[in-house]
Design a protein around this motif. Structure first.
Motif, PDB file in Angstrom:
ATOM      1  N   PHE A 117       0.667  -1.109  -0.005  1.00 11.53           N
ATOM      2  CA  PHE A 117       0.064  -0.017  -0.095  1.00 11.53           C
ATOM      3  C   PHE A 117       0.838   1.437   0.074  1.00 11.53           C
ATOM      4  CE2 PHE A 117      -2.565  -3.308   1.727  1.00 11.53           C
ATOM      5  CZ  PHE A 117      -3.778  -3.117   0.903  1.00 11.53           C
ATOM      6  N   HIS A 140      -3.117 -10.809   2.875  1.00 15.33           N
ATOM      7  CA  HIS A 140      -3.303 -11.642   3.981  1.00 15.33           C
ATOM      8  C   HIS A 140      -2.734 -13.148   3.446  1.00 15.33           C
ATOM      9  CE1 HIS A 140      -6.044  -8.779   5.297  1.00 15.33           C
ATOM     10  NE2 HIS A 140      -6.907  -8.826   4.189  1.00 15.33           N
ATOM     11  N   PHE A 619      -2.227   3.279  -2.310  1.00 20.13           N
ATOM     12  CA  PHE A 619      -3.554   2.736  -1.993  1.00 20.13           C
ATOM     13  C   PHE A 619      -4.529   3.671  -2.602  1.00 20.13           C
ATOM     14  CE2 PHE A 619      -2.430   5.285   2.249  1.00 20.13           C
ATOM     15  CZ  PHE A 619      -3.035   6.457   1.899  1.00 20.13           C
ATOM     16  N   TYR A 620      -4.028   4.870  -3.089  1.00 18.24           N
ATOM     17  CA  TYR A 620      -5.086   5.978  -3.902  1.00 18.24           C
ATOM     18  C   TYR A 620      -5.747   5.231  -4.937  1.00 18.24           C
ATOM     19  CZ  TYR A 620      -4.441  10.082  -1.489  1.00 18.24           C
ATOM     20  OH  TYR A 620      -4.577  11.324  -0.520  1.00 18.24           O
ATOM     21  N   ILE A 622      -6.179   1.646  -5.118  1.00 12.11           N
ATOM     22  CA  ILE A 622      -6.363   0.315  -4.801  1.00 12.11           C
ATOM     23  C   ILE A 622      -8.048   0.428  -4.366  1.00 12.11           C
ATOM     24  CG2 ILE A 622      -6.228  -1.604  -3.383  1.00 12.11           C
ATOM     25  CD1 ILE A 622      -3.096  -0.981  -3.290  1.00 12.11           C
ATOM     26  N   ASP A 623      -8.629  -0.648  -4.859  1.00 12.33           N
ATOM     27  CA  ASP A 623     -10.166  -0.629  -4.523  1.00 12.33           C
ATOM     28  C   ASP A 623     -10.787  -1.869  -4.993  1.00 12.33           C
ATOM     29  OD1 ASP A 623     -12.682   0.328  -3.739  1.00 12.33           O
ATOM     30  OD2 ASP A 623     -12.656   2.203  -4.573  1.00 12.33           O
ATOM     31  N   VAL A 624     -11.984  -2.109  -4.802  1.00  9.23           N
ATOM     32  CA  VAL A 624     -12.666  -3.478  -4.818  1.00  9.23           C
ATOM     33  C   VAL A 624     -13.685  -3.192  -5.969  1.00  9.23           C
ATOM     34  CG1 VAL A 624     -14.271  -5.434  -4.274  1.00  9.23           C
ATOM     35  CG2 VAL A 624     -12.441  -4.686  -3.018  1.00  9.23           C
ATOM     36  N   THR A 626     -17.119  -3.526  -6.731  1.00 12.38           N
ATOM     37  CA  THR A 626     -18.025  -4.124  -5.858  1.00 12.38           C
ATOM     38  C   THR A 626     -19.320  -4.981  -6.491  1.00 12.38           C
ATOM     39  OG1 THR A 626     -19.333  -2.071  -5.760  1.00 12.38           O
ATOM     40  CG2 THR A 626     -17.843  -2.351  -3.889  1.00 12.38           C
ATOM     41  N   VAL A 631     -10.123  -7.187  -7.065  1.00 14.86           N
ATOM     42  CA  VAL A 631      -9.418  -6.215  -6.732  1.00 14.86           C
ATOM     43  C   VAL A 631      -8.874  -5.212  -7.689  1.00 14.86           C
ATOM     44  CG1 VAL A 631      -7.245  -5.502  -5.622  1.00 14.86           C
ATOM     45  CG2 VAL A 631      -8.732  -7.346  -4.708  1.00 14.86           C
TER      46      VAL A 631
ATOM     47  N   VAL B 192     -10.778   7.788  -6.274  1.00 13.10           N
ATOM     48  CA  VAL B 192     -11.498   8.175  -4.692  1.00 13.10           C
ATOM     49  C   VAL B 192     -11.194   9.646  -4.481  1.00 13.10           C
ATOM     50  CG1 VAL B 192      -8.788   8.011  -3.954  1.00 13.10           C
ATOM     51  CG2 VAL B 192     -11.051   7.680  -2.545  1.00 13.10           C
ATOM     52  N   ALA B 280     -20.665  -3.302  -1.335  1.00 10.12           N
ATOM     53  CA  ALA B 280     -20.956  -1.987  -1.976  1.00 10.12           C
ATOM     54  C   ALA B 280     -21.158  -1.131  -0.633  1.00 10.12           C
ATOM     55  CB  ALA B 280     -22.041  -1.874  -2.998  1.00 10.12           C
ATOM     56  N   ARG B 283     -18.020  -0.949   1.186  1.00 13.53           N
ATOM     57  CA  ARG B 283     -17.217   0.185   0.624  1.00 13.53           C
ATOM     58  C   ARG B 283     -17.320   1.453   0.874  1.00 13.53           C
ATOM     59  NH1 ARG B 283     -14.589   3.531  -0.149  1.00 13.53           N
ATOM     60  NH2 ARG B 283     -13.529   4.480  -1.724  1.00 13.53           N
ATOM     61  N   LEU B 305      -8.749  11.013   2.734  1.00 18.63           N
ATOM     62  CA  LEU B 305      -7.537  10.498   2.948  1.00 18.63           C
ATOM     63  C   LEU B 305      -7.145   9.680   1.872  1.00 18.63           C
ATOM     64  CD1 LEU B 305      -7.305   9.992   6.564  1.00 18.63           C
ATOM     65  CD2 LEU B 305      -5.518  11.084   5.521  1.00 18.63           C
ATOM     66  N   GLY B 306      -8.003   9.186   0.946  1.00 16.06           N
ATOM     67  CA  GLY B 306      -7.780   8.177  -0.241  1.00 16.06           C
ATOM     68  C   GLY B 306      -7.582   6.694  -0.217  1.00 16.06           C
ATOM     69  N   VAL B 307      -8.003   6.413   1.110  1.00 11.83           N
ATOM     70  CA  VAL B 307      -7.636   4.901   1.627  1.00 11.83           C
ATOM     71  C   VAL B 307      -9.045   4.135   1.522  1.00 11.83           C
ATOM     72  CG1 VAL B 307      -7.691   5.490   4.039  1.00 11.83           C
ATOM     73  CG2 VAL B 307      -6.137   3.770   3.122  1.00 11.83           C
ATOM     74  N   GLY B 309     -10.749   2.538  -0.530  1.00 13.04           N
ATOM     75  CA  GLY B 309     -10.884   1.371  -1.358  1.00 13.04           C
ATOM     76  C   GLY B 309      -9.753   0.489  -0.870  1.00 13.04           C
ATOM     77  N   ALA B 310      -8.673   0.848  -0.308  1.00 11.05           N
ATOM     78  CA  ALA B 310      -7.638  -0.123   0.106  1.00 11.05           C
ATOM     79  C   ALA B 310      -8.275  -0.791   1.279  1.00 11.05           C
ATOM     80  CB  ALA B 310      -6.401   0.723   0.514  1.00 11.05           C
ATOM     81  N   THR B 312     -11.317  -1.582   2.040  1.00 13.00           N
ATOM     82  CA  THR B 312     -12.176  -2.509   1.720  1.00 13.00           C
ATOM     83  C   THR B 312     -11.523  -3.783   0.915  1.00 13.00           C
ATOM     84  OG1 THR B 312     -13.730  -0.693   0.947  1.00 13.00           O
ATOM     85  CG2 THR B 312     -14.464  -2.877   0.054  1.00 13.00           C
ATOM     86  N   VAL B 313     -10.453  -3.371   0.292  1.00 12.34           N
ATOM     87  CA  VAL B 313      -9.716  -4.633  -0.426  1.00 12.34           C
ATOM     88  C   VAL B 313      -9.219  -5.512   0.878  1.00 12.34           C
ATOM     89  CG1 VAL B 313      -7.338  -5.177  -1.604  1.00 12.34           C
ATOM     90  CG2 VAL B 313      -9.071  -3.649  -2.483  1.00 12.34           C
ATOM     91  N   LEU B 314      -8.753  -4.847   1.840  1.00 13.65           N
ATOM     92  CA  LEU B 314      -8.192  -5.541   3.211  1.00 13.65           C
ATOM     93  C   LEU B 314      -9.510  -6.338   3.701  1.00 13.65           C
ATOM     94  CD1 LEU B 314      -5.801  -2.847   4.653  1.00 13.65           C
ATOM     95  CD2 LEU B 314      -5.243  -5.419   3.717  1.00 13.65           C
ATOM     96  N   MET B 315     -10.425  -5.789   3.558  1.00  9.06           N
ATOM     97  CA  MET B 315     -12.005  -6.393   4.256  1.00  9.06           C
ATOM     98  C   MET B 315     -12.638  -7.279   3.453  1.00  9.06           C
ATOM     99  SD  MET B 315     -11.707  -5.484   7.596  1.00  9.06           S
ATOM    100  CE  MET B 315     -13.327  -5.839   7.877  1.00  9.06           C
ATOM    101  N   LYS B 316     -12.012  -7.626   2.101  1.00  3.19           N
ATOM    102  CA  LYS B 316     -13.064  -8.034   1.284  1.00  3.19           C
ATOM    103  C   LYS B 316     -13.457  -9.836   1.515  1.00  3.19           C
ATOM    104  CE  LYS B 316     -10.025  -9.421  -2.721  1.00  3.19           C
ATOM    105  NZ  LYS B 316     -10.130 -10.949  -2.529  1.00  3.19           N
TER     106      LYS B 316
END
Lengths: 635, 635
Positions: A117, A140, A619-620, A622-624, A626, A631, B192, B280, B283, B305-307, B309-310, B312-316
């Motif tokens: 990130f 992970h 990280f700007y 990075i997104d999912v 949905t 990713v 973002v 969604a 997110r 802060l632009g984060v 999405g990241a 959400t990726v960590l939590m997907k």
């Protein structure tokens, strides 16, 4: 491995973005990859559809199987852009497995999630030589680094809390709390306490029989807060945790202390995971990790704090390597990822051992060593192979024309800035001059008695004349072979020549493995052997380093191997000294130890163990998505 | 669920230790549990042999299916020993599934790993009513809490680093770094960033078109360090991190700041996970979490802060609930475990939704609410059901003779100390007096329009006369039924009567769900509704609370539900006020907000959000049997 599931890549030019290539290939079910390796459902635990933990017990089942060939991938001294060592490791395996019909397993380190990130992005290889699913590889995975974080920080909490409780209780009160009477009024020592009693030379096993002096010695660890080397960790680039003060809450009664966080992969527990050989061995290593000293100078271990068993429980799943696959469907074992400077920067022994049995005689295991060969391959040989007892038949050195030009005197290469003209147009003289770096890596690696194959990782702007220069210099320096490869652009097909060279090198290997130094040498003798290996004319120790060497020697730790913490950007301690410098005096600023992992690590200069985030982190982007759950924006 | 795989437990007396019972039963392959629920391999991801993540997409496949009955388990005001709420939840489901042939799913919270090594031990139920494998339940599970830790701390690092970079750069330099030109010299906003532009009322999408003032407003978040409410987290009991100073390294240029760590389950991200309804939605919630204010008082979000999405990726992966099983082979969904005071203390909405579809019409989903019914059930109704749109048909209130005696005036109950004689010999008068607490919980829960069943969790020393007293008091207070159960000693067989009562309660439920307060009321009106519900005569606000209420109202957050952070040991704010106190004035010390999760949380007194370790933590007994790989000493 003649296989039904080998995929033929449909390569595009120019090479698309890594994530786009990774997303364009549907991974095979990991059960299919496992089945091709001869693994049944009893041999692994699935983690989703594309990852499986291969259970260590496989080693028992395959005891009778012969090992395959063992190949280590190192590199020349790199530019800050990296020379494609992981990519070459993956590409070579795609060639061996998908084009040369060999049984092959790639052994890779698990990347740290923090830098994903930050600036660095992912670490699954690149182009048409990647491990997939790329997002699962970089995030992970199967939770091993999270387990390390949890274990590392449980030990940290145990240290400060123990000091706190010792500060507020008499010997007797402390002892009564540590060994309370049960409902029937009986008291007993927990098993882990018996280890401490043995260490103290107390052979009693009934708490009631200890003398007041024995009670004091047993219950009071008397940790010197100044001596604590154990830091907390987090798998996030959080520079503001590099140096902190803890214990400022009112309940902690003024017991403040300066300490800090490292990134999780710098934890000694990661090094333990990488070097352990069995669950029982890991239990012992975790228990004997030293966190600091008592006020009288005795080393205090995790088992002295009573927590070695709990750490092992937290790590018991992490000991099993994770099976994944390359873009061309060949198997990959991902396991452990210790820091390449303060630790030894190699993936795990258990993954390599399992892989060697799985491929069997005539098969290939290709494992990557961190940084340049001066650091990665040296530690692979002198630390990892020493602990594993395994012997490589071939060492690869990855070189790029770009890096060789830098070593020949080319201008600085800086990440994020456009490359100088020198790097994208032909300049054979610059390349020839730079081969001094490659030659030194070849000679060093040859000194272990292993055949060396140079892999020239070709970029689009490299010319035939430049590559010929490298080939010639390699052979003169003693390489077994030197081969151009284009796996980034072409996948395994681009590394077939390399695969054939590696096969010949392995088949003709005959010498025994020669370590650089014997373990019985003193700490200083060992440091000096390595310094000479780098090209240094001598070693200079700071007062602090002298003090630490004396202390570790007195504590009985001088027989451990040495793990130098040095910059990867030069053979020397000065990043700007390119090529193959000589005559420099290597300064040893400090000396530390990872007793559980099993090495002493001298610090040559300052090593940052906690990266930061730039103004615009990765990280700007990075997104999912949905709608699909995919990713986006990982690089 | 008439099933081939139902196990009959062979119960022993006295009841053995939890871990011994758990280890004595071989769990069924989780694929079998999944198959009985009608789930195919496309509906879940395996995590080893005994855990599987059930994919959220199941909800699409089962859209046409009717929901089953929805049962929530709360409790009376507990003693510090707990009244067996989890055990009752599990035992009831074992009864419904294994003895009454009903389709049933238990929905439980994932326990925090930290306390497992401290005082508390595990949280998988107890005796013959447990979730297995018990060690996997209590440790890593499928990594959800680790994902929360990683996401929480990435956001924390982003905050401090952003302040750092803003401090050292001009508006223009900052903007150029945030929106750099690519190789072709083109610049663009990351997706973002468009969210921030919209928030600022800037409709331009070409970075080159922003005016200098717009550049400043966009690039400079201007976070007020004093206003930052976002703390770092760790899933370890580490009291020395409660209050710390960060940024003391030389590279951080004196930008020190006081902050602290909470235990991971106290992270707002855990509350988001528990309250979200889709990927969604998650997110959006993660992106709108507020971390503090700008110096001009504007709330600053994760997306600023632009984060987002990241995160959400960590939590997907964490959004998918984990399927496990009880000792009698009935299915369990484990998902989310938000703190029960500063958050709402209930397992996830998505797990409940999936479970209701899986059991279908006539089946049962039993879900547990944290703490006593004043906190857990209230938040279940007014927060969780409000967000989910689900309606329970039955609310269980778990009571023990021990706790009722305490409410009747019995001596203090202290963890780790032997129980007073009053608690282990018959005293009907004390029980009757204590029923005032139970009656108040019944009346409160009834006010939502839901049938209430009292579960008397029987201990060996409880007498028939004492239990009759509770039954009578329950019926007088308006309970639908009150039943004695012995599931701890007998497993599902001991909760068959309870199961039948719950079935009757569900089948006869007819009223609509009545919330305690409408969302449109002001923050103060809502707080006062809840205070009245507790029995308070009024509410007293600190100056700080007044300030915060005014701020949140101004920022447009006053329409959120309220999540009271109050002791679980009394209806009031004073833990020693047992029974059903009235006439007290509830003091609101401070008011905070979890905007992403979607609630305002007033603090009634001080809540510790980071537990500590005792002198002899549980970890002394915890180890791995290295021969078998089994965990020992977990309690």
């Amino acid at each position: 491995m003649p296989s039904l599931t080998i995929r033929r890549l449909d390569v595009a030019s120019p090479v698309p973005a890594d994530i786009d290539i990774a997303n364009s290939v549907e991974p095979l079910p990991i059960v299919d990859i496992a089945a091709e390796l001869g693994l049944g459902p009893e041999h692994y635990d699935l983690y989703g559809k594309y990852k499986a933990k291969v259970l260590l017990s496989v080693l028992d089942d395959l005891k009778a199987q012969q090992d395959g060939y063992y190949v280590v991938v190192g590199g020349i001294t790199p530019t800050p852009l990296g020379e494609g060592k992981s990519t070459t490791t993956v590409g070579l395996c795609q060639a061996l497995g998908a084009f040369l019909d060999k049984k092959v397993v790639t052994c890779l380190r698990q990347p740290s999630q923090g830098p994903t990130f930050g600036i660095k992005g992912g670490a699954a290889g690149g182009g048409y030589s990647q491990v997939i699913p790329m997002d699962e590889f970089n995030l992970h995975l199967t939770g091993d680094i999270h387990a390390i974080t949890a274990a590392n920080n449980l030990l940290a909490a145990a240290i400060d809390t123990r000091i706190f409780h010792e500060n507020s209780q008499s010997d007797k009160a402390l002892f009564n709390r540590l060994c309370p009477a049960n409902k029937e009024g009986k008291r007993r020592f927990a098993n882990v306490m018996l280890k401490r009693l043995t260490k103290l030379g107390i052979s009693k096993t009934d708490p009631n029989e200890l003398t007041p002096d024995e009670v004091r010695r047993f219950a009071r660890l008397d940790i010197d807060p100044e001596s604590i080397t154990w830091r907390r960790v987090m798998d996030v680039n959080d520079r503001f945790l590099r140096k902190i003060t803890i214990g400022q809450g009112p309940e902690e009664k003024g017991m403040v202390r300066e300490t800090g966080f490292d990134i999780s992969v710098a934890s000694e527990i990661m090094a333990v995971l990488a070097l352990t050989t069995s669950l029982a061995d890991m239990r012992e290593r975790l228990g004997r990790m030293v966190i600091g000293n008592s006020k009288s100078g005795e080393p205090i271990t995790a088992d002295d704090l009573g927590v070695g068993g709990a750490l092992t429980v937290l790590m018991k799943d992490a000991i099993h390597p994770t099976l994944m696959q390359t873009l061309e469907g060949t198997p990959v074992l991902v396991h452990a990822g210790p820091f390449a400077n303060i630790a030894h920067g190699n993936s795990s022994i258990v993954a390599d051992k399992i892989a060697l049995k799985l491929v069997g005689k005539g098969g290939f295991v290709v494992t990557e060593a961190g940084f340049g060969a001066d650091i990665g391959t040296e530690k692979f040989m002198d630390i990892k192979c020493r602990y594993s007892g395994l012997v490589p038949q071939c060492a690869i050195i990855v070189a790029t024309i770009r890096a060789l030009k830098m070593h020949g005197g080319g201008p600085d290469v800086v990440a994020g800035k456009p490359l100088d003209h020198a790097y994208v147009s032909e300049n054979v003289a610059l390349v020839e001059a730079g081969c001094i770096n490659l030659a030194k890596h070849i000679a060093n690696t040859r000194s272990y008695g292993v055949n060396v194959v140079v892999a020239i990782n070709k970029f689009a702007s490299d010319t035939e004349a430049e590559m010929n220069a490298v080939r010639n210099a390699s052979m003169v320096a003693g390489a077994f072979d030197a081969v151009v490869c284009t796996h980034h652009a072409h996948g395994g097909k681009g590394a077939v020549e390399l695969g054939l060279a590696v096969q010949r090198a392995c088949e003709s290997q005959s010498e025994p493995l020669k370590f650089l130094y014997p373990l019985e040498s003193s700490i200083k003798e060992k440091i000096e052997s390595i310094a000479k290996f780098y090209g240094a004319s001598g070693v200079e120790y700071s007062e602090q380093a002298e003090k630490q060497i004396e202390m570790y020697t007195k504590q009985g730790f001088s027989n451990l191997p040495i793990c130098m913490a040095k910059t990867q950007y030069s053979f020397s301690h000065v990043p700007s000294m390119k090529g193959a410098p000589t005559g420099f005096v290597l300064p040893i600023r400090d000396v530390r130890a990872s007793i559980g992992a099993g090495f002493i690590y001298p610090l040559v200069g300052t090593m940052s163990t906690m990266p930061g985030l730039p103004t615009r982190p990765c990280f700007y982007e990075i997104d999912v998505d949905t709608a699909t759950g995919k990713v986006m924006g990982l690089s």
